[in-house]
Design a protein around this motif. Sequence first.
Motif, short mmCIF file in Angstrom:
data_model
loop_
_atom_site.label_atom_id
_atom_site.label_comp_id
_atom_site.label_asym_id
_atom_site.label_seq_id
_atom_site.Cartn_x
_atom_site.Cartn_y
_atom_site.Cartn_z
N ARG A 173 0.83 -1.20 0.00
CA ARG A 173 0.00 0.00 0.00
C ARG A 173 0.87 1.26 0.00
NH1 ARG A 173 -5.34 1.77 2.58
NH2 ARG A 173 -6.05 2.86 0.72
N ALA A 174 1.92 1.24 0.80
CA ALA A 174 2.81 2.39 0.88
C ALA A 174 3.46 2.65 -0.49
CB ALA A 174 3.89 2.16 1.94
N TYR A 175 3.79 1.59 -1.19
CA TYR A 175 4.37 1.75 -2.54
C TYR A 175 3.36 2.44 -3.46
CZ TYR A 175 6.33 0.49 -7.09
OH TYR A 175 6.84 0.54 -8.36
N ASP A 176 2.14 1.94 -3.44
CA ASP A 176 1.11 2.52 -4.32
C ASP A 176 0.86 3.99 -4.03
OD1 ASP A 176 -1.01 -0.46 -4.48
OD2 ASP A 176 0.63 0.23 -5.75
N GLN A 177 0.99 4.36 -2.75
CA GLN A 177 0.70 5.75 -2.37
C GLN A 177 1.95 6.56 -2.12
OE1 GLN A 177 -1.91 5.34 0.99
NE2 GLN A 177 -3.66 4.89 -0.31
N GLN A 203 2.22 10.19 -2.29
CA GLN A 203 1.50 11.01 -1.32
C GLN A 203 2.21 11.11 0.02
OE1 GLN A 203 -2.45 9.24 -1.50
NE2 GLN A 203 -2.01 9.16 -3.69
N CYS A 204 3.40 10.55 0.12
CA CYS A 204 4.16 10.66 1.37
C CYS A 204 4.68 12.09 1.49
CB CYS A 204 5.33 9.66 1.35
SG CYS A 204 6.41 9.76 2.79
N GLN A 205 4.15 12.83 2.47
CA GLN A 205 4.44 14.26 2.57
C GLN A 205 5.93 14.53 2.72
OE1 GLN A 205 2.17 16.44 2.06
NE2 GLN A 205 0.34 16.22 3.33
N TRP A 240 5.38 7.57 8.40
CA TRP A 240 4.24 7.51 7.49
C TRP A 240 3.84 6.06 7.25
CZ3 TRP A 240 4.42 5.88 2.16
CH2 TRP A 240 3.28 6.23 1.41
N ILE A 288 0.19 3.71 7.94
CA ILE A 288 -0.47 2.82 6.99
C ILE A 288 -0.65 1.43 7.62
CG2 ILE A 288 -0.16 1.60 4.79
CD1 ILE A 288 1.16 4.11 3.71
N ARG A 300 0.50 -1.79 -12.06
CA ARG A 300 1.48 -1.23 -11.14
C ARG A 300 2.87 -1.25 -11.77
NH1 ARG A 300 0.46 -4.24 -6.80
NH2 ARG A 300 -0.92 -2.81 -5.76
#
Lengths: 180, 216, 184
Positions: free
Chosen positions: A58-62, A65-67, A75, A79, C65
Amino acid sequence: MRAETEADGDVVRAVLAGDRERYAQLVERYRDRYARYAARMLGSTDAAEDAVQDAFVRAYDQLAQCQDPNKFVGWFFLILRNRCFAERRRNRTQAPLEAADQVAAADRADGGAETAERRRALQHALLELTPDQREVFVLKHVEGLSYGEIAERLSTSVPSLKMRMHRAYDRLREQLRDHE
Amino acid sequence: MILTVLALLGMQQGIADRLSGRVPPDVGAVVESLGTDAAARGLPIDPLIQKAIEGSAKRVPPERVIAAVRLVVMQLDTAAAALRAGGMISDTLAIAAGAFAINAGMDAHDITNLVLRGGGQTVVNVRLELNVAGTLVAMGVPSSEASNLVSASLQSDSPATKLLSLPSRVQGEVARGATPAQAAAGLARAAAAQARRGPPPGHPQPPPHPPAPPHP
Amino acid sequence: MSEYDFHPLVKQLLDGDITIADLPAELRAEGEEALRLLAAVDRSPVALPAVPQRVMRALTRTPQRSLRWLLAPALALAAALVLWLGGGRSHGPIAAPGAVVTVHFVLSAPDARAVSVAGTFNQWDARATPLVRTGANGMWTATLELPPGQHQYAFVVDGVRWVPDPTAPAVDDGYGRRNSVLTL
């Protein structure tokens, strides 16, 4: 020997630039960081492995969006935390028994069956708490964080954490008494 | 048309790029998937992308956008089958035009007849035929009449100009009191008569790329 | 407070704010019970050696992906090639390549504050092509150069109302409205 010469932020930026394989670096670095937290939150190492894997994907996909890429691990924790809370909602009725086997293997050396049984009973009781209560207990008494550190990580206040924790103490006592 | 794996991958990225920022991600994901499948069947993807962008611009709920895109895929499949039945194999531009005509209300077998009648005649773009036929149907001309009128106009000496002028000429007849069906039938008869007579004497050979008519 | 609740002082003990020596005698037993509870906490470390491999494998399993990350560069070209590879009896467009047609869009809307035209030629962007109020009779106009082919469009009044062109043929848009048709 693992050479950790590169800052998290640099690895994150490299991955965002298209180097997918570099993500493995971050996963290796932090694969166990919150493994125990996940195991105590979910009741078994198997469940923890699924949750940690899902959280890394999930972290990879988003990742975009990691500020703050330099604070990837904080961060990522959020998750994983969401994933653990969601898992608990899904498996409300299950009482995982794996905890007993894993714990028993570890404790045969120091105190034997009684200690193993008490550990299993407490883990079982922990799973009867609300996720919020269980989390504050795990972060303080398993991970060893102070109330202040927990408050910062969860963006909440010390007094509200203490209220949650004190309710957790009472419910744990109630659960354990029922099993004695 | 057999798409290589690389072409399919390219298709997917192309779809993603065009949708990015214009449709919500969940809609985009479904459209990417539908589009890649459609492309693998030899269908054009531009109509799907347009429909998705249109729905998002019109603030339509995601599930309705996806339903509309699925309908477009169905219309493309129907058009492709109608063209194949007429002997035409995989022209994506013609398939898109056929889908437009079907959406406008044209029957698939009228599309097939149009293609069949076009064979052996003056060389004209099938896409234009279908676009004009669809436009006529949208104006209320019955499907078979539209197909007939377009086929009859192919026999003139400057078919493209003729075709593109059909909608406004039908409109003109309707303004004079004819029904769309009557207007189309009358124009088809006139076109057939002219074809039998041949071009009037003294008319110069039309240029290969006729100027397009002004907007009506 | 139920009979199961720990005494507040015992909770302070649990929190680590005081030691068992700080408890009054009558709470000593309860304090011992609390400390036994804490002693049962499993603090053994947990290792997940299989996670990195499983994560990297999961990242490659879903086509979208991996595509998005690895194949970004040369794909637009491949997509364009595929679209043009259609065989059959297509003979190319009627007009010369690059030819455009000048199209005048007109709408009578005296009460409108803003009018634009959105369609297949501008990504249905209601802000891309505003019309200009022309004359005193509430007519709005815009002129566009459009390539030959089939276009669909509608007017957008005051940014929210989608209105088909009353002078043009219309087709169902799939969303409960009608689109105007322009065949060039």
